[in-house]
Design an enzyme around this catalytic site. Structure first.
Site, PDB file in Angstrom:
ATOM      1  N   GLY A 235     -31.156 -26.566  -6.407  1.00 49.37           N
ATOM      2  CA  GLY A 235     -30.786 -25.693  -7.673  1.00 49.37           C
ATOM      3  C   GLY A 235     -30.747 -24.312  -7.382  1.00 49.37           C
ATOM      4  CB  CYS A 236     -31.566 -21.252  -9.440  1.00 48.36           C
ATOM      5  SG  CYS A 236     -31.898 -19.434  -9.190  1.00 48.36           S
ATOM      6  CG  PHE A 237     -31.099 -19.094  -3.619  1.00 47.98           C
ATOM      7  CD1 PHE A 237     -30.960 -18.092  -4.657  1.00 47.98           C
ATOM      8  CD2 PHE A 237     -30.013 -18.825  -2.693  1.00 47.98           C
ATOM      9  CE1 PHE A 237     -30.257 -17.103  -4.566  1.00 47.98           C
ATOM     10  CE2 PHE A 237     -29.127 -17.814  -2.915  1.00 47.98           C
ATOM     11  CZ  PHE A 237     -29.383 -16.944  -3.894  1.00 47.98           C
ATOM     12  CD1 TRP A 238     -32.959 -15.893  -6.481  1.00 49.35           C
ATOM     13  CD2 TRP A 238     -32.877 -15.659  -8.650  1.00 49.35           C
ATOM     14  NE1 TRP A 238     -32.234 -14.928  -6.701  1.00 49.35           N
ATOM     15  CE2 TRP A 238     -32.129 -14.684  -8.004  1.00 49.35           C
ATOM     16  CE3 TRP A 238     -33.264 -15.656 -10.104  1.00 49.35           C
ATOM     17  CZ2 TRP A 238     -31.122 -13.945  -8.847  1.00 49.35           C
ATOM     18  CZ3 TRP A 238     -32.357 -14.834 -10.959  1.00 49.35           C
ATOM     19  CH2 TRP A 238     -31.452 -13.684 -10.298  1.00 49.35           C
TER      20      TRP A 238
END
Length: 573
Positions: free
Chosen positions: A387-390
């Site tokens: 998903g969102c790498f953050w």
């Protein structure tokens, strides 16, 4: 027509209800439409038993069809679901027989889904568990439920859908909490159990066991470590001439002293044993003070992790039995001279140093420890997408044994992509996190299990794209050797077996040049904004924090509360 600020827009709601009623009239019998609009509840439609009890042509006449539940079922719901199967004519068994129908409960739809029909080709594809609209849909052959995958009956029922894709690794279900007690250097000095200590000493010499477990003392002037390094006066004329390295406890392998801490050979009460002016970290050893009435008033020194006897503490330093220690030379890379890395690497990374840490890092003893770790600790790398790498990065950084993380892109066709390029959807890159880890502390199986548990691997997280292996937010793992590939595949198979679903996760062999680092503003994004705790967790603690599904803002059709709702709004959800 504009509505008053504090009054409901009744006109628009009435128009909406009228259009809805008109649409439903085309596909649902009139008497059921009347019941839906007047009472906002749908009477339960009985299930036709004939479709279940029809004999399979391959079975003997008189056989009762058998069924079993598969997938994850909460213990407090299993009995109720088995009663549902029995109510439609099934004999429920615990064993997954080849002839039995296999049903999986999907909480999002409130129905039992047929996974395998066994010998009963006429078994129903869906068996309703909850009363309400879904029964009307099934009766009339009109349903939101795709035959190939379970979709929430309501677009808002996200919480229930999340639970269905929640993987719980076997080690996370064992009920054994792997507690940690991190030292100031990031080493886990949680006290070992008696069984662990005894097991660790079984391969040591008889004399070393006596020293470590019973407090015996080495003969004078015998400065030979447990793993055979000789620090006697005949070998080393002055301790300052000793090769640089680290002394670890022979049980537990916690680093205790370095050659920078060695005292010169002098004529003193302790010159017959290894003498150190200080420890590598005060919380790696413990001082046991004698009772004031004891004849022996010496202060005993024990290893903080194993509790084993090391020697004694005097005013001029530590007098330690060499047989209680293993020595790891800085330039050595042999297996026999292995040095364990810390559980938390924050102190050893430049980007994690604080002003207080900096003074500790500049000490000569710390430099020897770090140099020895650089030559002895073998690190490995994997690239994970979920998903969102953050948020993926901030979670993976807290796993034990993770040394470094870096956000980036992998798996696409464009060279040196930017975030804008990837978001454009034309490069086929995935947002990923490159994880550098110590496989001794961070077991590969637990690492991949943690990755699978932190997201729903059954969904294609791809901004709407339904093709497996595509999309910016897809579930993927890129590894760099065949052994790691095999471990990842085994973990995916175990996850698929538990969830009883095909996963969208893809594992691929890659080369280092296929990874492109993301822009600086994406690195450690959540941490830099103060949104995430950075402390290292044990695997069990991590699984409780990141392996659960947080409730969505919208919630579900069962929990959502709408102010002034007259029943219609809830029916529409």
């Amino acid at each position: 027509m504009l509505c008053a600020p504090n009054e409901p827009c009744r006109l628009w709601r009435n128009v909406f209800v009228f259009v809805l009623a008109l649409a439903l009239a085309c596909i649902i019998p009139p008497q059921e439409v009347d019941g839906l609009l007047s009472n906002c509840r749908v009477p339960r439609v009985p299930i036709r038993r004939a479709s279940v009890l029809k004999l399979d042509s391959r079975g003997d006449e008189g056989d009762t069809p058998k069924a079993t539940l598969v997938g994850y079922v909460p213990d407090d719901q299993r009995e109720d679901l088995e009663l549902v199967l029995q109510s439609v004519g099934f004999e429920v068994g615990q064993q997954q027989e080849a002839s039995a129908c296999r049903y999986q409960y999907t909480k999002a739809s409130g129905m039992l889904k047929l996974v395998s029909s066994g010998r009963h080709a006429d078994a129903p594809n869906w068996i309703p568990v909850q009363t309400g609209m879904e029964n009307i849909l099934v009766k009339n052959g009109w349903s939101f439920l795709d035959p190939d995958e379970s979709e929430p009956l309501s677009a808002f029922d996200i919480d229930a859908a999340n639970v269905e894709g929640q993987y719980k690794p076997r080690w996370g279900l064992a009920g054994i909490d792997d507690e940690m007690n991190l030292s100031s250097l990031g080493y886990n000095v949680q006290r070992m159990t008696h069984e662990e200590v005894v097991g660790s000493t079984s391969s040591l010499s008889y004399h070393a066991q006596k020293v470590l477990l019973e407090g015996f003392t080495d003969p004078p002037h015998l400065r030979r470590t447990n793993n055979g390094f000789d620090f006697s006066a005949a070998s080393i004329r002055d301790m300052q001439d000793a090769p640089q390295g680290v002394f670890c406890c022979a049980v537990g392998n916690t680093p205790l002293f370095t050659t920078e801490d060695l005292a010169p050979l002098v004529l003193s009460a302790s010159d017959g044993w290894l003498t150190f002016t200080g420890t590598i970290s005060n919380d790696h050893v413990e001082h046991i003070y004698p009772d004031k009435y004891d004849m022996d008033q010496r202060i005993e020194v024990i290893d903080a992790k194993s509790g084993c006897h090391l020697g004694h503490f005097f005013d001029d330093g530590y007098c330690i039995n060499a047989s209680a220690l293993n020595y790891v030379e800085r330039s050595s890379a042999s297996v026999e001279s292995s040095l364990d890395g810390p559980t938390s690497w924050r102190l050893f990374l430049r980007d994690g140093i604080t002003s207080d840490d900096n003074a500790m890092q500049q000490s000569s003893s710390m430099k020897v420890l770090k140099g020895t770790m650089d030559s002895c600790v073998r690190l490995e790398t994997v690239v994970l997408g979920a998903g969102c790498f953050w948020h993926v990065e901030s979670a993976l950084r807290r796993l034990p044994g993770v040394v470094q993380t870096e956000c980036g892109y992998v798996g696409g066709t464009t060279l040196n992509p930017t975030y804008k390029d990837v978001c454009g959807g034309h490069t086929n890159h995935a947002e990923v996190v490159k994880v550098t880890f110590d496989p001794v502390t961070c077991d590969k199986t637990k690492l991949f299990d943690s990755w699978l548990s932190m997201h729903d691997p059954t969904n294609v997280r791809a901004h709407g794209k339904r093709a497996k292996g595509t999309g910016q937010y897809r579930s993927c793992a890129f590894v760099f050797d065949d052994r790691t590939f095999a471990v990842a595949e085994k973990c995916i198979d175990a996850c698929s077996l538990q969830l009883d679903k095909e996963l969208s996760s893809v594992v691929m062999l890659a080369t280092s040049d296929q990874f492109y680092a993301a822009e600086a503003r994406h690195q450690r994004h959540d941490e830099r904004r103060g949104r995430e705790n950075t402390s290292t967790l044990s695997f069990d603690e991590w699984l409780r924090e990141y392996g659960r599904r947080r409730a969505t803002i919208l919630g579900s059709s069962e929990t959502i509360e709408i102010e002034g709702d007259d029943g219609m709004a809830r029916t529409m959800i």
